[in-house]
Design a protein around this motif. Structure first.
Motif, mmCIF file in Angstrom:
data_model
loop_
_atom_site.group_PDB
_atom_site.id
_atom_site.type_symbol
_atom_site.label_atom_id
_atom_site.label_comp_id
_atom_site.label_asym_id
_atom_site.label_seq_id
_atom_site.Cartn_x
_atom_site.Cartn_y
_atom_site.Cartn_z
ATOM 1 N N ASN A 43 50.407 38.964 38.776
ATOM 2 C CA ASN A 43 49.732 38.950 40.073
ATOM 3 C C ASN A 43 50.479 39.897 41.006
ATOM 4 O OD1 ASN A 43 47.659 36.763 39.841
ATOM 5 N ND2 ASN A 43 49.482 35.646 39.221
ATOM 6 N N LYS A 47 45.611 41.667 43.043
ATOM 7 C CA LYS A 47 44.820 41.425 41.827
ATOM 8 C C LYS A 47 45.626 40.642 40.804
ATOM 9 C CE LYS A 47 42.146 45.663 42.230
ATOM 10 N NZ LYS A 47 41.762 46.919 41.595
ATOM 11 N N THR A 48 44.902 40.021 39.875
ATOM 12 C CA THR A 48 45.505 39.419 38.692
ATOM 13 C C THR A 48 45.228 40.362 37.528
ATOM 14 O OG1 THR A 48 45.185 37.169 39.489
ATOM 15 C CG2 THR A 48 45.473 37.448 37.115
ATOM 16 N N GLN A 50 45.886 41.213 33.346
ATOM 17 C CA GLN A 50 46.149 40.506 32.098
ATOM 18 C C GLN A 50 46.097 41.465 30.917
ATOM 19 O OE1 GLN A 50 43.959 36.867 31.442
ATOM 20 N NE2 GLN A 50 44.086 37.115 29.230
ATOM 21 N N THR A 65 41.620 41.117 36.268
ATOM 22 C CA THR A 65 40.662 40.050 35.958
ATOM 23 C C THR A 65 40.153 39.315 37.183
ATOM 24 O OG1 THR A 65 42.456 38.471 35.601
ATOM 25 C CG2 THR A 65 41.665 39.699 33.673
ATOM 26 N N ALA A 66 40.857 39.395 38.307
ATOM 27 C CA ALA A 66 40.428 38.669 39.504
ATOM 28 C C ALA A 66 41.215 39.170 40.709
ATOM 29 C CB ALA A 66 40.676 37.168 39.321
ATOM 30 N N ALA A 67 40.721 38.834 41.887
ATOM 31 C CA ALA A 67 41.475 39.071 43.108
ATOM 32 C C ALA A 67 42.503 37.953 43.247
ATOM 33 C CB ALA A 67 40.543 39.081 44.311
ATOM 34 N N SER A 68 43.655 38.276 43.838
ATOM 35 C CA SER A 68 44.702 37.269 43.991
ATOM 36 C C SER A 68 45.585 37.590 45.177
ATOM 37 C CB SER A 68 45.562 37.214 42.735
ATOM 38 O OG SER A 68 46.624 36.301 42.904
#
Length: 91
Positions: A43, A47-48, A50, A65-68
């Motif tokens: 993180n 963003k995250t 992976q 893979t996602a916002a963080s």
């Protein structure tokens, strides 16, 4: 690179390990090579990210893979039964 290459960490200046010995800089790359499944989640930068590995080989590209809003790194792994057998237990 850190996950797949020995001694690829940033601690290898002239004096960083002047009086110590051992396998500095090999930890996560060795765990990766001896695992049939390793997942790294990072993180940072909002963003995250992976990436998955098997026996030290990336199983795809690093992906967002996602916002963080979090920061930090999580690594999970499963020891390779071809090396350690099926009876390995963590205590």
């Amino acid at each position: 690179m850190i996950l797949t290459t020995l001694h690829s960490g940033g601690k290898f200046s002239d004096k960083a390990y002047a009086t110590s010995g051992g396998l500095h800089g090999v930890g996560v790359s060795v765990v990766n090579a001896l695992s049939d499944d390793l997942k790294v989640i990072v993180n940072r930068d909002g963003k995250t990210w992976q990436q998955n590995y098997s026996r030290g080989t990336p199983q795809g590209k690093l992906k967002a893979t996602a916002a963080s809003k979090e920061t930090g790194t999580t690594i999970t792994f499963h020891p390779d039964a071809q090396i350690f057998g099926n009876e390995l237990k963590f205590q």
